[in-house]
Design a protein around this motif. Structure first.
Motif: not given
Lengths: 192, 72
Positions: B31-56
């Motif tokens: 909440e107090g660190c936008p750079p870490c928050a951005d990086q975390y959001e990226f990591q979470a998106s990457l995980k979602r992307l792997v799932k979406v692409c591979c579970d079709k």
């Protein structure tokens, strides 16, 4: 041949996990025919060893373990394919993209083709690939993944971490090759 | 918690493997660190992307039917 109701019920329940097993087998073998052979053999083995399954426990994990053990039995001779990812080094795609001046999520993640992501997963050595399949694709907990693979939780975590590093490296290479991002660029990202 | 401690926990956070106290600490930092928050959001998106692409992929209908014939 008339099957016993207990066996039929067991088979019915096992078949509810068919897609998970098929996807796993497909990613491990990278071949639809081999995947079907592997899954069929896994189901036959599961029925043969039905007595060793404890009702109420995680059947999906139990079936996946049978399937991946069969996979490794078949590929014993080619284990050298499973190169270690110990030496890949840290690779943080987010930092790398920021260094290149790209907006990591909007500019790159949103533009990656699904087929490239699948290919990047399939390029991982099998020992690392299977952890990604369990945890990222099928949503297994570390504990369930560890049990399925017969390794300590710490091993699941380290394999997963290395796999993700390698995955990010592959996706970065693809993003550069396909012109989504320019290596050593100055923040240029092609406009649509 | 500093940024290094935070980033070090990203794998376990995206995998929902942190305990409640760790989650709370991490959320406070994000909440107090936008750079870490951005990086975390990226990591979470990457995980979602792997799932979406591979579970079709799903088992082909003919294969499912073949297994039913064999097993049931």
């Amino acid at each position: 041949m008339a099957e016993s109701p207990a066996r039929t019920a067991f088979a019915e329940e096992a078949l509810t996990h068919l897609d998970v097993l098929y996807r796993g087998a497909l990613r491990l073998t990278r071949d639809p025919d081999q995947a079907q052979d592997l899954v069929q053999e896994a189901y036959l083995r599961a029925l043969r060893y039905q007595h060793s399954y404890q009702p109420g426990t995680n059947m999906k994990a139990w079936l996946f373990a049978i399937m991946r053990n069969l996979f490794w039995d078949r590929f014993k001779g080619s284990r050298k394919e499973d190169v270690s990812l110990d030496d890949v080094g840290e690779f943080v795609l987010y930092d790398k993209l920021r260094d290149e001046g790209a907006k990591p999520e909007a500019d790159v993640l949103d533009k990656l083709a699904a087929s490239e992501v699948v290919e990047a997963v399939e390029k991982l050595p099998p020992l690392h690939r299977e952890v990604v399949l369990l945890v990222d694709v099928e949503g297994f907990s570390y504990k369930d993944a560890a049990q399925t693979l017969g390794v300590p939780i710490g091993t699941v975590m380290s394999r997963l971490h290395r796999a993700r590093q390698q995955l990010q490296r592959s996706l970065f290479d693809y993003a550069v090759e396909s012109g989504i991002v320019h290596r050593n660029g100055t923040g240029q990202v092609p406009q649509p | 918690m500093n940024c290094n401690d935070c980033v070090e926990k990203f794998d376990r956070y995206v995998d929902r493997e942190l305990n409640n106290t760790e989650v709370l600490e991490l959320k406070l930092h994000l909440e107090g660190c936008p750079p870490c928050a951005d990086q975390y959001e990226f990591q979470a998106s990457l995980k979602r992307l792997v799932k979406v692409c591979c579970d079709k992929d799903t088992a082909p209908a003919a294969f499912r039917e073949k297994l039913r014939q064999i097993l049931l």
